[in-house]
Design an enzyme around this catalytic site. Structure first.
Site, PDB file in Angstrom:
ATOM      1  CD  GLU A  39      33.009  36.364  39.851  1.00  0.00           C
ATOM      2  OE1 GLU A  39      33.088  36.092  38.648  1.00  0.00           O
ATOM      3  OE2 GLU A  39      31.944  36.685  40.412  1.00  0.00           O
TER       4      GLU A  39
ATOM      5  CE  LYS B 211      46.870  40.938  38.601  1.00  0.00           C
ATOM      6  NZ  LYS B 211      45.945  40.331  37.627  1.00  0.00           N
TER       7      LYS B 211
ATOM      8  CE  LYS C 282      42.616  44.702  36.608  1.00  0.00           C
ATOM      9  NZ  LYS C 282      41.621  43.686  36.892  1.00  0.00           N
TER      10      LYS C 282
END
Lengths: 218, 218
Positions: B165, B74, B14
């Site tokens: 996703e 990220k 993360k």
């Protein structure tokens, strides 16, 4: 271990040696590979039917009658055969069950984080259920991700594999009463060790060139 | 190398350390992992857009505006970011191209075997095109299999990954003119090394029990 070398050496095994069996220790590793695979939002929409006995493999050949007959012998001669199944629903009972398991496994420092993850997973599932209307395919895509994980994983263990879509999935659903249990068969992977005369073991691997399939941005 | 141990240790990263970059040697391995992945009938229905520069990663964040904003940082802090794309067709030009490449790579001892494989691949593609009417999902399932291969592969290299996703795939199609080129974005995987404060690095992994997901036949 050179992972690219291992991937380069693996191939679709067309003939298994019927006398070579996967050890119990390796089978335990295989079960862990299946279980630990990642999936979107950790939804794990899968079940695995595994045959290692003659009787069990015979049942899986219910999926290779008629048109798919060419795959029967591979199933019967393999050491272990896995039927990859997808869930057919992701209802709230299942969503709560996943959440409870994650809670028990220590993933939630508090109720707020737990409910946030519950909400996020539902947002993704609902997107596929209502907006894209492809919930089933979305779940099956996670099963394919698991197959990719398994194929590379077993290759590192020196185990040969034959992934098969050439099976009658409906016949497998019937044989194992999968639909009644909330699942449907997606693909079959046979595992074992190559036979002496497997032509595909000696055939060079072919892939599209790096230049064709990869674009590195400036 | 204990593959189960590696799979157990990998997790969805993360927070990436923005100062740690994947070496050129490892990047070459990553490209090979993408290229060598298996796919049904070796159809390889994929393309990979990879960013390792700030400018390139910035372009990929076109897919993380608005609702998907939580994934922007990220992407920007990762070392390399891969957009997994699926083909949108499998027309005869492509089928011939695959066959020619396999022929050049030495897979065909004679014209008869070559034409047999050509026919078999078309039977499978046509089944999905006409009978199941899910050709696009079938191709995307192969891309997911590739993602599963890649995630385990990079874990063996000690590289951390975040599969996503949660990106606006249409925005990525537009940014990279994918549809005009016969492709569509399917998912994004960010690669690099975990940051010091990644809460998910310390959170225990959770998976459904072996008893629940695996049935070994008698």
């Amino acid at each position: 271990m050179d992972i690219v070398e291992i991937l380069n050496r693996r191939y679709s095994t067309k003939e298994f040696d019927p006398n070579k069996k996967i050890s119990q220790e390796d089978f335990n590793q295989i079960k862990s590979l299946l279980r630990l695979s990642p999936s979107s939002t950790n939804i794990q929409p899968w079940h695995f039917i595994i045959a290692d006995s003659d009787a069990g493999k015979e049942r899986i050949t219910k999926g290779t009658q008629g048109f798919y007959q060419f795959n029967s012998e591979k199933i019967l001669n393999a050491s272990h055969v896995i039927v990859f199944c997808s869930r057919t629903s992701a209802d709230d009972d299942y969503m709560q069950h996943l959440l409870d398991k994650e809670d028990k496994d220590g993933r939630y420092p508090n109720e707020e984080v737990k409910q946030m993850v519950y909400g996020a997973r539902n947002i993704f599932a609902d997107m596929h259920r209502y907006d894209f209307k492809d919930l089933q395919h979305w779940m099956e895509k996670q099963v394919y991700l698991n197959i990719g994980n398994l194929l590379l994983g077993v290759a590192t263990l020196g185990i040969d594999a034959l992934p098969m879509e050439g099976v009658d999935l409906k016949a497998l659903d019937e044989e194992f009463e999968l639909r009644q249990k909330g699942f449907t068969a997606v693909a079959v992977v046979a595992l074992g060790y190559q036979g002496e005369n497997d032509f595909n073991a000696k055939t060079p691997k072919s892939r599209l060139s790096e230049e064709e399939i990869i674009t590195v941005l400036d």
